[in-house]
Design an enzyme around this catalytic site. Structure first.
Site, mmCIF file in Angstrom:
data_model
loop_
_atom_site.group_PDB
_atom_site.id
_atom_site.type_symbol
_atom_site.label_atom_id
_atom_site.label_comp_id
_atom_site.label_asym_id
_atom_site.label_seq_id
_atom_site.Cartn_x
_atom_site.Cartn_y
_atom_site.Cartn_z
ATOM 1 N N HIS A 225 22.568 44.622 79.591
ATOM 2 C CA HIS A 225 23.023 45.367 80.771
ATOM 3 C C HIS A 225 24.272 44.753 81.399
ATOM 4 C CE1 HIS A 225 20.514 42.374 83.075
ATOM 5 N NE2 HIS A 225 21.452 42.567 83.990
ATOM 6 N N ASP A 263 16.727 44.793 76.270
ATOM 7 C CA ASP A 263 17.918 44.427 77.040
ATOM 8 C C ASP A 263 18.550 43.242 76.323
ATOM 9 O OD1 ASP A 263 19.853 43.771 78.877
ATOM 10 O OD2 ASP A 263 18.467 43.122 80.451
ATOM 11 N N GLY A 348 23.877 37.941 89.263
ATOM 12 C CA GLY A 348 24.959 37.244 88.579
ATOM 13 C C GLY A 348 24.453 36.220 87.586
ATOM 14 N N SER A 350 22.258 36.991 85.413
ATOM 15 C CA SER A 350 21.908 37.771 84.218
ATOM 16 C C SER A 350 22.634 37.282 82.981
ATOM 17 C CB SER A 350 22.268 39.243 84.429
ATOM 18 O OG SER A 350 21.230 39.924 85.069
ATOM 19 N N SER A 366 17.094 38.659 81.858
ATOM 20 C CA SER A 366 17.212 40.113 82.005
ATOM 21 C C SER A 366 17.140 40.511 83.465
ATOM 22 C CB SER A 366 16.104 40.819 81.216
ATOM 23 O OG SER A 366 16.109 42.215 81.476
#
Length: 404
Positions: A225, A263, A348, A350, A366
């Site tokens: 993502h 993801d 942030g 991620s 994720s």
């Protein structure tokens, strides 16, 4: 990142590794200090934990083979006195023989039965195409010997209906009310990582996961993502300031809306750059990547991300399905195959790395819920989900870059 909130170390906190024994003095300084801070461990407790971790690594597969179809899982557990132990569960009424230091408990459901039960909920999702509103997650929880279904406050009826429609035996299910909805968390706030500018007037930040290669091509694994295939990413020189181009997404997968799936993604790095087989320690020393041996439920691990830096916790559940929602409460994709941890994380972070004290790469962030403020950040009381690194490596035919 994607979002969530929960309790701390309650019963489980620890980690499993394979390979050479790991002494407390062998821990990277960044991991040692972060583990003691976030998991509330003294130096003595950390040393005892590492000893128990080695025992778990030696015994888990042996116990699984010994107990056969009666095997109901094995995990590391923190006791009331603060020490750690290894627990193995069995559906057999006969006590299993185990090594000194391994506690055996009787359980109602075998691990195979629980995995099959969780699979019925996954099949229900596949038939309907989306999770019911207010039903956030489901996974096998070893310590409670159940399939735990996470629901929003007031959504218990929706959870019951979801379980009933799947045909699942209700005796295997435990409901858990979650105070916050899981969300994507590509936050627009400062830290360290990489940036993308899709041209919509905003700059988005994520964190590098692990360095990888594909043949002679260099890259790094991260969350899907965090960018679309072909999208360019840049080094973050300072907060929200794009620097030199790093490369572009070679592949990316992330379900939207009512869709479900993984993801995951990876960025192909431009050949002007080099990659280090390490995880950034945020001032406490970097941690070398030694491999990607999967840690057990209850295993302690730490994560690194641009917003909240080093944070530690323990693995709660594996193969979890999480239904994210956006800020308006609308479906924002249902992600499968995640691992849940008690490490806190923020927007942030991620794509950032989860790694064990032995330098074993575990996965890339994720999503989750809550923040790293207050008790959630100090005591391993957060809630986060990562995509296992081995699934990324196998899907894209990548090789993890490790230290010699």
């Amino acid at each position: 990142m994607r979002k969530f909130s929960m309790s701390v170390l309650a019963a489980t906190v620890a980690m499993t590794v394979s390979g050479a024994a790991l002494a407390g003095d062998d821990l990277a300084p960044a991991l040692k200090s972060a583990m003691q801070r976030d998991l509330g461990l003294s130096g003595t407790q950390l040393a005892q934990y590492l000893k128990t971790e080695r025992l778990a690594a030696q015994q888990e597969k042996t116990l699984e083979k010994q107990l056969g179809r009666n095997f109901a899982g094995a995990w590391l557990e923190r006791k009331a006195d603060g020490s750690f132990g290894v627990v193995a569960a069995s559906t057999s009424i006969k006590a299993a023989k185990a090594a000194a230091g391994v506690e055996t408990r009787q359980a109602r459901h075998s691990l195979a039965a629980l995995n099959a039960a969780k699979g019925q909920l996954d099949s229900q999702l596949a038939r309907n195409g989306k999770a019911p509103k207010g039903v956030y997650s489901w996974a096998v929880d070893l310590p409670s010997n159940s399939v735990t279904v996470g629901v929003a406050p007031g959504a218990e009826e929706a959870g019951v209906d979801f379980v009933a429609r799947s045909g699942l035996d209700a005796s295997t299910v435990r409901f858990e009310t979650l105070s916050e909805a899981p969300q994507r968390r590509i936050a627009i706030q400062g830290g360290r990582g990489y940036l993308r500018d899709p041209g919509d007037g905003y700059v988005y930040a994520c964190s590098v996961g692990f360095p990888v290669t594909k043949g002679t091509t260099l890259g790094f694994a991260t969350a899907g993502h965090c960018g679309d295939t072909g999208e360019v990413v840049y080094h973050e020189v300072s907060q929200w300031t794009p620097g030199v181009r790093l490369g572009s997404f070679a592949a990316s997968s992330m379900p939207d809306g009512n869709q479900s799936g993984p993801d995951r993604g990876w960025v192909q790095v431009d050949n002007t750059h080099t990659l280090s087989a390490s995880v950034y320690g945020y001032g406490s020393g970097d941690v070398n990547v030694a491999g990607s041996t999967e840690a057990a439920v209850g295993a302690a691990l730490c994560r690194s991300g641009r917003t909240s830096g080093w944070r530690c916790g323990a693995i709660r559940s594996k193969n979890m399905t999480v239904s994210y929602v956006d800020d308006a409460g609308n479906p924002d994709g249902t992600v499968t195959g995640l691992t849940q941890t008690t490490a806190c994380a923020e927007g942030g972070d991620s794509g950032g790395s989860f790694i064990t004290g032995a330098g074993q790469a575990q996965g890339v962030l994720s999503g989750g819920s809550g923040s790293c403020k207050g008790r959630q950040g100090r005591t391993g009381g957060g809630n986060s989900y990562f995509t296992p690194i081995n699934s990324i490596l196998s899907t894209y035919a990548l090789t993890l870059k490790t230290t010699p």
